[in-house]
Structure formats: structure tokens, C-alpha cells
Design a protein around this motif. Structure first.
Motif, mmCIF file in Angstrom:
data_model
loop_
_atom_site.group_PDB
_atom_site.id
_atom_site.type_symbol
_atom_site.label_atom_id
_atom_site.label_comp_id
_atom_site.label_asym_id
_atom_site.label_seq_id
_atom_site.Cartn_x
_atom_site.Cartn_y
_atom_site.Cartn_z
ATOM 1 N N LEU A 17 18.932 65.692 -31.870
ATOM 2 C CA LEU A 17 18.460 65.841 -30.493
ATOM 3 C C LEU A 17 18.975 64.800 -29.496
ATOM 4 N N VAL A 18 19.566 63.721 -29.978
ATOM 5 C CA VAL A 18 20.010 62.669 -29.071
ATOM 6 C C VAL A 18 21.525 62.462 -29.156
ATOM 7 N N ALA A 19 22.028 62.218 -30.345
ATOM 8 C CA ALA A 19 23.460 61.944 -30.522
ATOM 9 C C ALA A 19 24.281 63.224 -30.327
ATOM 10 N N ASP A 20 25.574 63.071 -30.354
ATOM 11 C CA ASP A 20 26.464 64.222 -30.168
ATOM 12 C C ASP A 20 26.893 64.859 -31.492
ATOM 13 N N THR A 21 26.200 64.562 -32.554
ATOM 14 C CA THR A 21 26.555 65.015 -33.900
ATOM 15 C C THR A 21 26.729 66.527 -34.004
ATOM 16 N N PHE A 22 25.862 67.279 -33.356
ATOM 17 C CA PHE A 22 25.903 68.737 -33.490
ATOM 18 C C PHE A 22 26.541 69.418 -32.277
ATOM 19 N N GLU A 23 27.310 68.679 -31.494
ATOM 20 C CA GLU A 23 28.011 69.244 -30.344
ATOM 21 C C GLU A 23 29.018 70.338 -30.732
ATOM 22 N N PRO A 24 29.601 70.318 -31.928
ATOM 23 C CA PRO A 24 30.538 71.388 -32.284
ATOM 24 C C PRO A 24 29.866 72.731 -32.608
ATOM 25 N N PHE A 25 28.594 72.866 -32.274
ATOM 26 C CA PHE A 25 27.857 74.079 -32.615
ATOM 27 C C PHE A 25 27.366 74.806 -31.368
ATOM 28 N N LEU A 26 27.135 76.094 -31.549
ATOM 29 C CA LEU A 26 26.515 76.952 -30.546
ATOM 30 C C LEU A 26 25.116 77.285 -31.023
ATOM 31 N N LEU A 27 24.184 77.475 -30.103
ATOM 32 C CA LEU A 27 22.813 77.813 -30.465
ATOM 33 C C LEU A 27 22.602 79.319 -30.354
ATOM 34 N N GLU A 28 22.311 79.950 -31.478
ATOM 35 C CA GLU A 28 21.952 81.370 -31.452
ATOM 36 C C GLU A 28 20.478 81.521 -31.107
ATOM 37 N N GLU A 29 19.645 80.684 -31.747
ATOM 38 C CA GLU A 29 18.208 80.819 -31.545
ATOM 39 C C GLU A 29 17.514 79.506 -31.862
ATOM 40 N N ALA A 30 16.448 79.236 -31.112
ATOM 41 C CA ALA A 30 15.563 78.107 -31.400
ATOM 42 C C ALA A 30 14.131 78.611 -31.313
ATOM 43 N N VAL A 31 13.318 78.221 -32.281
ATOM 44 C CA VAL A 31 11.886 78.513 -32.257
ATOM 45 C C VAL A 31 11.198 77.185 -32.543
ATOM 46 N N CYS A 73 15.352 71.380 -25.902
ATOM 47 C CA CYS A 73 14.661 71.360 -27.204
ATOM 48 C C CYS A 73 13.993 70.007 -27.434
ATOM 49 N N PHE A 74 14.692 68.938 -27.073
ATOM 50 C CA PHE A 74 14.120 67.593 -27.201
ATOM 51 C C PHE A 74 12.845 67.476 -26.378
ATOM 52 N N ASP A 75 12.888 67.962 -25.143
ATOM 53 C CA ASP A 75 11.699 67.900 -24.279
ATOM 54 C C ASP A 75 10.526 68.675 -24.861
ATOM 55 N N LEU A 76 10.801 69.775 -25.538
ATOM 56 C CA LEU A 76 9.734 70.565 -26.147
ATOM 57 C C LEU A 76 9.157 69.903 -27.393
ATOM 58 N N ARG A 81 2.485 64.042 -30.783
ATOM 59 C CA ARG A 81 2.274 64.829 -31.997
ATOM 60 C C ARG A 81 3.583 65.411 -32.514
ATOM 61 N N THR A 82 3.658 65.443 -33.816
ATOM 62 C CA THR A 82 4.802 66.059 -34.477
ATOM 63 C C THR A 82 4.708 67.567 -34.319
ATOM 64 N N PRO A 83 5.830 68.249 -34.090
ATOM 65 C CA PRO A 83 5.756 69.713 -34.001
ATOM 66 C C PRO A 83 5.233 70.318 -35.304
ATOM 67 N N LEU A 84 4.588 71.455 -35.179
ATOM 68 C CA LEU A 84 4.122 72.165 -36.376
ATOM 69 C C LEU A 84 5.306 72.673 -37.187
ATOM 70 N N PHE A 85 6.329 73.142 -36.471
ATOM 71 C CA PHE A 85 7.541 73.650 -37.124
ATOM 72 C C PHE A 85 8.626 73.800 -36.069
ATOM 73 N N PHE A 86 9.843 73.933 -36.532
ATOM 74 C CA PHE A 86 10.924 74.407 -35.673
ATOM 75 C C PHE A 86 11.995 75.035 -36.538
ATOM 76 N N ARG A 87 12.792 75.859 -35.878
ATOM 77 C CA ARG A 87 13.910 76.531 -36.546
ATOM 78 C C ARG A 87 15.041 76.648 -35.529
ATOM 79 N N PHE A 88 16.217 76.223 -35.942
ATOM 80 C CA PHE A 88 17.412 76.371 -35.121
ATOM 81 C C PHE A 88 18.451 77.135 -35.928
ATOM 82 N N VAL A 89 19.086 78.087 -35.293
ATOM 83 C CA VAL A 89 20.200 78.805 -35.905
ATOM 84 C C VAL A 89 21.436 78.433 -35.096
#
Length: 167
Positions: A17-31, A73-76, A81-89
Motif C-alpha cells: 500500500l505504500v511502496a512501489d513494489t506492486f506498480e507493475p500490476f493492474l487491479l482487476e478487483e478489490a474487496v 485502498c490504503f485510505d479504506l 482497527r484492522t480490516p476484517l478482510f480484503f481481497r485484491f486481484v
């Protein structure tokens, strides 16, 4: 398909959520499940763009780049409190996927591989990464899967992300 369990959540969340580690990816879906459940559809709405030549975002990808949505996504997720869950595709950017498959002499032509997919699931306690390959047509070869599995492991190792393989 390979499953990896993250062993250092704090470190991983910083990479995600902060670093650029996953910049080579596209987001299909986030829950994201917090006080309510948020769903983000990463598909690009072509109708949004006016058709001006300045609209460089139009027609580039089917999905939005992760770097453009990770702040939302970071703002959400952030808070007391820790999120109950999340899923990223996530999908590896098509040109990067094609380059990887060509470099590894894959027996399936890169244009037959629709996506190299990374599913990230957090269940309130642990995060699991699962690889996947989406093909445009049926192929008996499992070579794209094997290439993607190894490449992701090397990538995570190179970024210093701690994980263990699950059976």
C-alpha cells in the motif's frame, strides 16, 4: 498455481500500500471489509474519457494500474482497527507478462496468455498470495504457470518480502 503465506504482515502491507513494489500490476478487483464492505471494479470505463488526444489513459489497459488505486485502498484500510478482510486481484501488466514468457522461452505464445494473475487474500489474521494464469484458449501446457510461479517467488525474494510456501 502456487500459494504463499506472508510471514511479516506489517512489512507486506507497506510493500502493498505504500511502496512501489506492486506498480507493475493492474487491479482487476478489490474487496475490502471494514465497517462496511467496499468493492472496487478495476475495469476502465472507456465512456469516461472524452476522446481527446490528451486522454492517454484511454485504451491502454483493460484495468487500472495498481499505482493509481492503491492510495484509495490504503485510505479504506488505514485506521485504528484492522480490516476484517480484503481481497485484491492483480494482473501483471501485459507487456511485462509477454516479456517474461518470451524470456523464459514459453511453449505457449504470449498472445495466448490473457493474464498472469496474483490473488491477495487477507482473512483478518494472515495474508495469502495465490498465482494463476488466464489463457485465451485451452492449452495442455503448464509452462506459463510454472514460469509465473517461479518469477513471482524471485520477485518477492528480491523485494525482501517474507513468505512461506503452502502445499
Amino acid at each position: 498455481m502456487k500459494q504463499l503465506q506472508i510471514t511479516s504482515m506489517k512489512q507486506f502491507m507497506n510493500h502493498l500500500l505504500v511502496a512501489d513494489t506492486f506498480e507493475p500490476f493492474l487491479l482487476e478487483e478489490a474487496v475490502i471489509g471494514t465497517a462496511c464492505t467496499y468493492r472496487i471494479d478495476g475495469h476502465v470505463n472507456q465512456e469516461f474519457y472524452s476522446g481527446d488526444e490528451d486522454d492517454k489513459e484511454k485504451d491502454i489497459y483493460e484495468f487500472r494500474p495498481w499505482g493509481q488505486l492503491k492510495g484509495l485502498c490504503f485510505d479504506l484500510i488505514k485506521g485504528r482497527r484492522t480490516p476484517l478482510f480484503f481481497r485484491f486481484v492483480l494482473h501483471l501488466m501485459p507487456h511485462k507478462a509477454a516479456a517474461l514468457l518470451e524470456k523464459e522461452n514459453c511453449d505457449v505464445p504470449p498472445d495466448q496468455v490473457k493474464a498472469l494473475v496474483l490473488n491477495i487474500r487477507y482473512d483478518g489474521a494472515k495474508a495469502t498470495l495465490t498465482t494463476g494464469t488466464a489463457l485465451r484458449t485451452f492449452h495442455l501446457s503448464k509452462m506459463p504457470d510454472a514460469i509465473w510461479d517461479k518469477a513471482l517467488g524471485r520477485y518477492l525474494d528480491g523485494k525482501g518480502i517474507a513468505y512461506e510456501e503452502l502445499d
